[in-house]
Motif scaffolding. Structure first.
Motif, PDB file in Angstrom:
ATOM      1  N   ARG A  41     -86.815  38.803 -48.840  1.00 39.23           N
ATOM      2  CA  ARG A  41     -87.204  38.367 -50.188  1.00 39.23           C
ATOM      3  C   ARG A  41     -88.605  38.861 -50.523  1.00 39.23           C
ATOM      4  O   ARG A  41     -89.513  38.788 -49.683  1.00 39.23           O
ATOM      5  CB  ARG A  41     -87.229  36.835 -50.269  1.00 39.23           C
ATOM      6  CG  ARG A  41     -85.933  36.230 -50.717  1.00 39.23           C
ATOM      7  CD  ARG A  41     -86.078  34.731 -50.932  1.00 39.23           C
ATOM      8  NE  ARG A  41     -86.606  34.404 -52.255  1.00 39.23           N
ATOM      9  CZ  ARG A  41     -86.793  33.150 -52.679  1.00 39.23           C
ATOM     10  NH1 ARG A  41     -86.513  32.124 -51.890  1.00 39.23           N
ATOM     11  NH2 ARG A  41     -87.261  32.920 -53.888  1.00 39.23           N
ATOM     12  N   ASP A  85     -90.485  29.859 -54.081  1.00 39.45           N
ATOM     13  CA  ASP A  85     -90.386  30.311 -55.477  1.00 39.45           C
ATOM     14  C   ASP A  85     -91.756  30.335 -56.149  1.00 39.45           C
ATOM     15  O   ASP A  85     -92.633  29.549 -55.819  1.00 39.45           O
ATOM     16  CB  ASP A  85     -89.471  29.363 -56.269  1.00 39.45           C
ATOM     17  CG  ASP A  85     -88.053  29.376 -55.719  1.00 39.45           C
ATOM     18  OD1 ASP A  85     -87.636  30.440 -55.217  1.00 39.45           O
ATOM     19  OD2 ASP A  85     -87.390  28.320 -55.765  1.00 39.45           O
ATOM     20  N   ALA A 102     -92.935  43.100 -57.453  1.00 41.52           N
ATOM     21  CA  ALA A 102     -91.813  42.380 -56.847  1.00 41.52           C
ATOM     22  C   ALA A 102     -90.520  42.637 -57.611  1.00 41.52           C
ATOM     23  O   ALA A 102     -89.437  42.727 -57.021  1.00 41.52           O
ATOM     24  CB  ALA A 102     -92.101  40.880 -56.808  1.00 41.52           C
ATOM     25  N   CYS A 103     -90.617  42.787 -58.940  1.00 46.53           N
ATOM     26  CA  CYS A 103     -89.426  43.026 -59.758  1.00 46.53           C
ATOM     27  C   CYS A 103     -88.762  44.337 -59.367  1.00 46.53           C
ATOM     28  O   CYS A 103     -87.531  44.413 -59.216  1.00 46.53           O
ATOM     29  CB  CYS A 103     -89.811  43.006 -61.242  1.00 46.53           C
ATOM     30  SG  CYS A 103     -91.259  43.990 -61.675  1.00 46.53           S
ATOM     31  N   THR A 151     -87.215  44.171 -55.861  1.00 55.62           N
ATOM     32  CA  THR A 151     -86.031  43.324 -55.799  1.00 55.62           C
ATOM     33  C   THR A 151     -84.830  43.973 -56.486  1.00 55.62           C
ATOM     34  O   THR A 151     -83.698  43.795 -56.058  1.00 55.62           O
ATOM     35  CB  THR A 151     -86.336  41.960 -56.466  1.00 55.62           C
ATOM     36  OG1 THR A 151     -87.437  41.378 -55.769  1.00 55.62           O
ATOM     37  CG2 THR A 151     -85.141  41.033 -56.408  1.00 55.62           C
ATOM     38  N   CYS A 169     -84.851  40.349 -60.886  1.00 56.40           N
ATOM     39  CA  CYS A 169     -86.306  40.477 -61.057  1.00 56.40           C
ATOM     40  C   CYS A 169     -86.921  39.144 -61.496  1.00 56.40           C
ATOM     41  O   CYS A 169     -87.939  38.708 -60.972  1.00 56.40           O
ATOM     42  CB  CYS A 169     -86.623  41.550 -62.087  1.00 56.40           C
ATOM     43  SG  CYS A 169     -85.737  41.352 -63.643  1.00 56.40           S
ATOM     44  N   GLU A 172     -87.347  36.612 -58.713  1.00 54.31           N
ATOM     45  CA  GLU A 172     -88.394  36.857 -57.724  1.00 54.31           C
ATOM     46  C   GLU A 172     -89.787  37.009 -58.330  1.00 54.31           C
ATOM     47  O   GLU A 172     -90.765  37.121 -57.597  1.00 54.31           O
ATOM     48  CB  GLU A 172     -88.062  38.100 -56.891  1.00 54.31           C
ATOM     49  CG  GLU A 172     -86.879  37.909 -55.952  1.00 54.31           C
ATOM     50  CD  GLU A 172     -87.074  36.745 -54.970  1.00 54.31           C
ATOM     51  OE1 GLU A 172     -88.216  36.311 -54.759  1.00 54.31           O
ATOM     52  OE2 GLU A 172     -86.061  36.276 -54.434  1.00 54.31           O
TER      53      GLU A 172
END
Lengths: 247, 646
Positions: A73, A79, A164-165, A168, A220, A223
């Motif tokens: 992740r 989160d 991160a988008c 992911t 996206c 995450e």
């Protein structure tokens, strides 16, 4: 806590990488994930092994410099956080943790867990701003802006550019990142003047930099450490289509 | 002493800036293209300066050690930015912002610079709104304000708890626009290691490319240092891990004076230290003191029960709580300036009333604000800060009061500059937190963002031209000039020496030892014996560092340990100068508290007769005592008083 770390090691951009295993012991659950990495590196230095390179700076979740894929992740198993805000209480004693860099063609690995995200800067250089020079602007209260619009612009503007988008997304698309900036400025009267050219130029640059297309699966959004909504992608698409009709 | 020339323009304080601008030299557009300016740092000051200078037509080279200019640590500023707009109609004015800033700085700032800061503050807000910065707004569509410490008006503009981020992204946008146009060339992941001086003027810098490890030379007709503060000398601080004092320290060693290094701001509301592996401290914005009330138990036995986990703070009765700031400072209450709030917390904890596992924490409680306004209002105002707190501490601050304790946050001291923001080396400028001029001995909340952007957008783009107007005939210099080669050789030799030590201890281990010494003896409370001890101890750690540090890897490619080593080597010298300055200043003022100089009630006691000056230190060689130059501070528009927040 005693932990086994499976860490991606890669000497440089062209070298072949592989996983190495390291152990860390006596980690307090209140330690942050990157502080645990500091302990790992301190051990490596004592053993005469070169420490693992990873990006990090503010360590309070705002600079966007830390990355890391932890146990599959982006930013690890919690989160609405960045890796620097992840704490070891989210793991179990004795666990094996897998730590990888962002993996996307547009983010080449520099060394170990460090990647090159210069493509993000290039996209913003293509139009992620309002073209005003310093000085000679109207009074700040000259143009009222509805609270709802200002708040929504702020929601989009909280993007920290961590990537991160992209990491992911199965297509390595940068749509959430690009749309956050387009949407912020499209919502504000100051940004509307250049809205058309901004949407077109930024999308073209995104494609040029090697990011994939968006297929609206929404991974996206899940995450994103700042919870940026998929609705901004919808607004970006609308802005782009509007601009195309004017061509 | 005659070496100090602060170049303050003539005339009444309110007219000085206009007078300066009316008579300064400018550079015409055709000549601007021929001039190169190096800007080091991309925080609020650096990015705004680089963008503005690029817009004017200069050739700008901008450097940062991060992977992108957007990551500079200004991004982490939370609470807001001050301006004298007086939108709330509560009696604010340029004079009042000026007055509050000078008073907040405990009458140790340069009056003329602060007045100019207050004057341009309003332009900053206009500029940021024009860039699309989404400041908080009222339902009517106009901008909202909140209050901050040390002021009785609401003059702080904000974007939730991420004001620094939004302002920096605004400046970064302006910078990106210039990068695309080609007026600014950006060098990310590049760290300045030294300054090149040719015939007494700053002419360039030597940098290390942090990806390839190559050492590179860069020429500029002028060099601007915008590299922030040196708070990381304490190891634990609210600064980013990479924030460092090396650019400032290297120019000091090349002849730029370092002013008031002992003025360090200890922020009262940070999340307390949890353990020995802690790498940094997280700030909880001062804006929280608008609605949060600070307290410790009235009875020591209650504090002991809380520390032992036998009593929950939310269960302690109202009458058993000591809201000590409201008790001691009824006029300002929880909104006293940072130095006052920090010392008061330390006083309670030292007296045995502290809470948390270590006893080094006090409560910041939102119970009465939630009762008064509802949880949704508090969530809207501070939601991201509460979330941040919960992720770190694993407690819900809507239910259990936050635990906070003071931590190193900002350095008011820095490179000495004159009114034109020029250092004592011609052609070398320092802006933002890196310089010393505006905050005196203590900075008020929401004033760092104001100063960084004032310097970068509205002051330096004018003042630098006064210098560059005489440089239009200076051709671009080859970086093969002997001064460049010599400086590069010195840097390479220093790096080779570090790499060759191959000792037994990590860079961090030395940094942590230095941090402990700094916090214990050069921290919130200082005294002569402790400071003398600190100087000796730092010298010992420094000597050990150069004998026993272990840096794995080599100089080619990425080497994070080498990066840390060059920074810590500089901190090991800077820390000593801070202690020396603190020892010299035999008074208490702002963030500098000498235990020997306090009132019977424990308030700071200034000595205006002997110490109304800025202490500018000149480097005199390795292991030689630096020379002190005194810039007398004259107050013409303000009557100097003992600060009183009661």
């Amino acid at each position: 806590m005693d932990l086994t770390l499976k860490v991606w090691r890669q000497a440089n951009a062209t070298a072949k990488g592989k996983f190495e295993q390291y152990k860390v012991n006596d980690i307090s659950p209140d330690t942050s994930f990157l502080e645990m990495m500091d302990v790992m590196n301190e051990n490596l230095i004592q053993q005469g092994v070169e420490p693992v390179a990873f990006d990090h700076d503010c360590r309070e979740g705002i600079c966007g410099m830390c990355s890391l894929f932890v146990n599959g992740r982006a930013h690890g198993p919690d989160d609405d956080i960045t890796t620097c805000q992840l704490h070891m209480r989210k793991f179990k004693d004795g666990e094996t943790i897998t730590i990888e860099p962002w993996r996307a063609a547009a983010f080449p690995v520099i060394k170990d867990l460090m990647v090159d995200r210069a493509a993000f800067d290039k996209i913003l250089q293509a139009g992620g701003f309002v073209s005003v020079n310093t000085g000679g602007v109207p009074d700040a209260n000259a143009i009222p802006i509805g609270k709802a619009e200002a708040d929504e612009a702020m929601d989009a503007a909280t993007c920290i550019g961590c990537g991160a988008c992209v990491a992911t997304c199965k297509n390595s698309s940068a749509m959430l990142f690009v749309s956050a900036k387009v949407s912020q400025l499209a919502l504000l009267p100051q940004g509307k003047i250049e809205a058309k050219r901004r949407a077109k130029n930024m999308l073209a640059k995104m494609d040029e930099m090697g990011f994939g297309s968006c297929s609206n699966t929404g991974a996206c959004e899940v995450e994103c450490p700042k919870g940026i909504s998929l609705a901004h992608i919808a607004r970006f698409n609308r802005e782009f289509i509007k601009a195309k009709f004017n061509d | 002493m005659s070496k100090i020339n602060s170049k303050i323009p003539e005339g009444p304080v309110a007219e000085k800036w206009d007078n300066f601008k009316a008579h300064q030299n400018l550079v015409n557009p055709a000549n601007k293209r021929k001039l190169d300016i190096i800007v080091v740092g991309t925080g609020l000051a650096g990015a705004s300066a680089a963008a503005s200078l690029g817009e004017l037509g200069f050739n700008v080279k901008n450097f940062c050690y991060q992977d992108s200019p957007r990551r500079a640590h200004s991004i982490a500023a939370q609470g807001g930015i001050n301006a004298a707009k007086n939108y709330p109609n509560d009696g604010d004015s340029i004079y009042r912002l000026f007055y509050d800033t000078v008073k907040g700085g405990d009458y140790r700032a340069r009056e003329s610079n602060v007045y100019r800061l207050a004057q341009v503050s309003n332009d900053i807000i206009d500029q940021c709104v024009a860039q699309g910065v989404p400041f908080a707004r009222e339902y009517g569509g106009l901008l909202d304000n909140r209050s901050f410490g040390g002021a009785q008006v609401s003059r702080t503009f904000y974007a939730r708890g991420q004001t620094g981020q939004q302002l920096l992204l605004g400046a970064y946008g302006a910078l990106n626009r210039q990068i695309a146009k080609g007026t600014v060339k950006m060098y990310p992941r590049t760290e300045m290691l030294d300054l090149v001086v040719v015939d007494g003027k700053a002419r360039g810098i030597i940098v290390r490319n942090l990806i390839t490890g190559e050492i590179e030379r860069h020429f500029g007709h002028a060099v601007v240092i915008a590299t922030g503060g040196y708070g990381n000398v304490f190891f634990l601080s609210t600064n980013a891990m990479g924030s460092n004092g090396s650019a400032a320290w290297q120019i000091y060693k090349r002849g730029a004076y370092f002013a008031n290094p002992c003025y360090v701001q200890i922020h009262p509301t940070c999340i307390p230290v949890h353990g020995e592996f802690q790498s940094k401290l997280t700030l909880m914005s001062e804006s929280l003191r608008n609605d949060g009330r600070i307290w410790v138990p009235k009875k020591k036995e209650d504090s002991e029960k809380i520390r032992a986990g036998k009593l929950r703070p939310e269960d302690l009765k109202e009458e058993d709580r000591d809201y000590y700031l409201e008790r001691r400072y009824p006029a300002f209450g929880n909104l006293v300036p940072r130095d006052v709030a920090s010392r008061a917390a330390k006083e309670r904890c030292d007296a045995g009333f502290g809470v948390g596992a270590t006893g080094l924490a006090v409560y910041l409680d939102f119970k009465s604000a939630i009762e008064r306004l509802g949880q949704n209002v508090i969530e809207e105002r501070y939601g991201n800060l509460f979330q941040m707190y919960e992720k770190i501490v694993d407690e819900n601050p809507y239910k259990t009061p936050m635990m906070i304790y003071p931590a190193i946050h900002y350095t008011m001291g820095g490179i000495w500059v004159d009114y034109e923001l020029q250092t004592s080396i011609p052609g070398l400028f320092a802006i933002g937190e890196a310089n010393f001029s505006d905050h005196g001995a203590n900075r008020l909340g929401a004033s760092a963002l104001m100063q960084g952007l004032a310097d970068g957008y509205f002051v330096l783009p004018y003042t630098i031209q006064n210098y560059l107007a005489d440089e239009i005939h200076t051709p671009r210099m080859s970086t093969d000039a002997p001064e460049f080669v010599k400086t590069e050789d010195e840097i390479k030799a220093r790096i080779d020496t570090l790499m060759a030590i191959k000792g037994s201890k990590s860079v961090d281990s030395f940094h942590k030892r230095l941090g402990h010494i700094m916090w214990d003896y050069v921290g919130m409370a200082r005294n002569k014996t402790g400071l003398e001890k600190a100087i000796k101890e730092i010298q010992i750690i420094r000597e050990e560092f150069w004998k026993d540090v272990r840096i794995p890897g080599d100089t080619k490619g990425v080497n994070s340990e080498l990066e840390k080593a060059t920074r810590v080597a500089d901190f090991l010298e800077l820390g000593e100068l801070m202690a020396r300055d603190a020892l010299n200043r035999e008074e208490s003022c702002g963030g500098h508290f000498r235990e020997e100089f306090q009132t019977p009630e424990g308030e700071a006691m200034r000595n205006d007769v002997d110490f109304t000056y800025a202490a500018a230190w000149e480097f005199k060689g390795e292991n030689t005592e630096p020379e002190l130059h005194k810039e007398a501070l004259k107050y013409e528009a303000i009557e100097v008083k003992q600060r009183n927040y009661k």
